[in-house]
Write a protein that holds these residues in place. Sequence first.
Motif, PDB file in Angstrom:
ATOM      1  N   PRO A 108       0.856  -1.191   0.000  1.00 21.50           N
ATOM      2  CA  PRO A 108       0.000   0.000   0.000  1.00 21.50           C
ATOM      3  C   PRO A 108       0.888   1.236   0.000  1.00 21.50           C
ATOM      4  CG  PRO A 108      -0.623  -1.541   1.756  1.00 21.50           C
ATOM      5  CD  PRO A 108       0.673  -2.017   1.194  1.00 21.50           C
ATOM      6  N   LYS A 109       0.375   2.366  -0.502  1.00 20.33           N
ATOM      7  CA  LYS A 109       1.206   3.566  -0.561  1.00 20.33           C
ATOM      8  C   LYS A 109       1.754   3.859   0.835  1.00 20.33           C
ATOM      9  CE  LYS A 109       1.190   8.518  -1.435  1.00 20.33           C
ATOM     10  NZ  LYS A 109       0.368   9.713  -1.730  1.00 20.33           N
ATOM     11  N   PRO A 110       3.085   3.862   0.987  1.00 20.14           N
ATOM     12  CA  PRO A 110       3.665   4.072   2.317  1.00 20.14           C
ATOM     13  C   PRO A 110       3.707   5.548   2.713  1.00 20.14           C
ATOM     14  CG  PRO A 110       5.407   3.700   0.716  1.00 20.14           C
ATOM     15  CD  PRO A 110       4.110   3.572  -0.031  1.00 20.14           C
ATOM     16  N   ASP A 111       3.692   5.779   4.020  1.00 19.23           N
ATOM     17  CA  ASP A 111       3.952   7.121   4.539  1.00 19.23           C
ATOM     18  C   ASP A 111       5.455   7.349   4.675  1.00 19.23           C
ATOM     19  OD1 ASP A 111       1.155   7.938   5.145  1.00 19.23           O
ATOM     20  OD2 ASP A 111       1.254   6.237   6.515  1.00 19.23           O
ATOM     21  N   ILE A 112       6.157   6.252   5.013  1.00 23.99           N
ATOM     22  CA  ILE A 112       7.600   6.312   5.229  1.00 23.99           C
ATOM     23  C   ILE A 112       8.263   5.135   4.528  1.00 23.99           C
ATOM     24  CG2 ILE A 112       9.460   6.272   6.944  1.00 23.99           C
ATOM     25  CD1 ILE A 112       7.439   7.320   8.998  1.00 23.99           C
ATOM     26  N   ILE A 113       9.335   5.399   3.792  1.00 28.22           N
ATOM     27  CA  ILE A 113      10.147   4.331   3.204  1.00 28.22           C
ATOM     28  C   ILE A 113      11.524   4.371   3.850  1.00 28.22           C
ATOM     29  CG2 ILE A 113      11.188   3.373   1.116  1.00 28.22           C
ATOM     30  CD1 ILE A 113       8.995   4.651  -0.522  1.00 28.22           C
ATOM     31  N   LEU A 114      11.941   3.260   4.440  1.00 25.69           N
ATOM     32  CA  LEU A 114      13.257   3.135   5.050  1.00 25.69           C
ATOM     33  C   LEU A 114      14.173   2.400   4.070  1.00 25.69           C
ATOM     34  CD1 LEU A 114      12.127   1.922   8.604  1.00 25.69           C
ATOM     35  CD2 LEU A 114      12.499   4.275   7.840  1.00 25.69           C
ATOM     36  N   LEU A 115      15.197   3.072   3.588  1.00 22.92           N
ATOM     37  CA  LEU A 115      16.125   2.466   2.634  1.00 22.92           C
ATOM     38  C   LEU A 115      17.310   1.882   3.393  1.00 22.92           C
ATOM     39  CD1 LEU A 115      16.131   5.175  -0.182  1.00 22.92           C
ATOM     40  CD2 LEU A 115      14.674   3.158   0.045  1.00 22.92           C
ATOM     41  N   CYS A 116      17.343   0.564   3.495  1.00 26.17           N
ATOM     42  CA  CYS A 116      18.386  -0.131   4.266  1.00 26.17           C
ATOM     43  C   CYS A 116      19.279  -0.949   3.361  1.00 26.17           C
ATOM     44  CB  CYS A 116      17.742  -1.010   5.340  1.00 26.17           C
ATOM     45  SG  CYS A 116      16.848  -0.066   6.578  1.00 26.17           S
ATOM     46  N   VAL A 117      19.642  -0.374   2.213  1.00 24.88           N
ATOM     47  CA  VAL A 117      20.600  -0.998   1.304  1.00 24.88           C
ATOM     48  C   VAL A 117      21.856  -0.150   1.302  1.00 24.88           C
ATOM     49  CG1 VAL A 117      18.759  -1.967  -0.108  1.00 24.88           C
ATOM     50  CG2 VAL A 117      19.753   0.241  -0.735  1.00 24.88           C
ATOM     51  N   LYS A 118      22.934  -0.684   0.732  1.00 26.05           N
ATOM     52  CA  LYS A 118      24.199   0.048   0.684  1.00 26.05           C
ATOM     53  C   LYS A 118      24.133   1.163  -0.373  1.00 26.05           C
ATOM     54  CE  LYS A 118      26.258  -2.656   3.685  1.00 26.05           C
ATOM     55  NZ  LYS A 118      27.307  -3.600   3.300  1.00 26.05           N
ATOM     56  N   ASN A 119      25.050   2.117  -0.260  1.00 28.68           N
ATOM     57  CA  ASN A 119      25.080   3.238  -1.195  1.00 28.68           C
ATOM     58  C   ASN A 119      25.177   2.786  -2.645  1.00 28.68           C
ATOM     59  OD1 ASN A 119      24.935   5.653   0.444  1.00 28.68           O
ATOM     60  ND2 ASN A 119      26.938   5.110   1.261  1.00 28.68           N
ATOM     61  N   TYR A 120      25.915   1.704  -2.889  1.00 21.22           N
ATOM     62  CA  TYR A 120      26.111   1.268  -4.273  1.00 21.22           C
ATOM     63  C   TYR A 120      24.848   0.702  -4.909  1.00 21.22           C
ATOM     64  CZ  TYR A 120      27.169  -3.043  -1.619  1.00 21.22           C
ATOM     65  OH  TYR A 120      27.126  -4.098  -0.735  1.00 21.22           O
TER      66      TYR A 120
END
Length: 349
Positions: free
Chosen positions: A76-88
């Motif tokens: 569902p459309k999120p309010d918050i997205i947490l990006l927990c991947v590496k910079n690359y």
Amino acid sequence: MSASFKQQTVLLVGAGAVGATIAAWLAAKLKHFYVLDQGETLKAIKEKGVSSYLQHHKQKSENTRVNTLASLQECPKPDIILLCVKNYSLDVLSRAILDVYGEQALKDILVVGLQNGVENQQILPKYFPKLVYGIISFNAWLDEPGVVGYQARGPFIFGTPDNSRQAEVELVTSVFNLGVEAIASRHFQDAALSKMIINLTNSFTTLMGLGYREIDHPSLFQKILSQLTYEGVKIVKASGHRECKVGDIPSWFIISASAKLPQFLTRRVFNKNVKKMVVSSMAQDIIQNGRSDNELDGINGYLLELAEKFNVEAPYNKAIYRLCQQAFNQEKFEPISVEQVWQQMALKD
């Protein structure tokens, strides 16, 4: 705590060591919390949830059931997205998120970058207008997909480089505080660079295989590690940033003392801090998972650029950076001894 925080729809992308700890601590606190990953990681978490444990207490492991997703379209459309991947991985992932939600929807979605260093501050603004950044001040590691150990339950530090988006910073901090200690900072860039000084050691400890082989030459190990971080302190100071307390990392005073004083005076404190060290995220990428992608340029390379810009001598960091560039580009990387590292650095003792 206002009930509205619990109603946030949160999408966490990437269930590596950091992502898995976040899932373990927040999934049960938020009704609409989803984890997106793929392959064996997705399968393990979907079937068994996330098992997490404090270092040395694996027998007290806690299991948390998590809502899993195989694609962005399922969420569902999120309010918050947490990006927990590496910079690359950020460019590819960011483009995928943009393609799914579109520019208009992303004006309302708060994106949180949780990467080492500051490279994400150059990448993410190209895609997302509503951004907050986070610093992970504790060590965590994966035993296997969905099974994560950690040294401390936080804290996370949230902020922005220019102290904008304070309402959003407070929102993310409040959401995280439902399950783990989190701090809203008005000195975020100082904190980010203070953490990067410690991250400088990841290259060296990967090169000599800390956690995979014994330290063969303790005095040389201390010498190299201490000089790497001391040079980092000088670089960050010269760039105009100040020391910022980040979790349990050594102070700049301790770092400087370890580099400048005789080892018999500093060895006890140094060894105490070394005992806190676990296999770094760089070592997990290169040694454990056999990846060619790594954070060497984003951390070591970035600080060396600052050193050049502000005329700071950094011979230890230059030598380690050069060795790691060569070693990590090999088809099959094998760690070498501390003594071999020192010999190949070719510095005057």
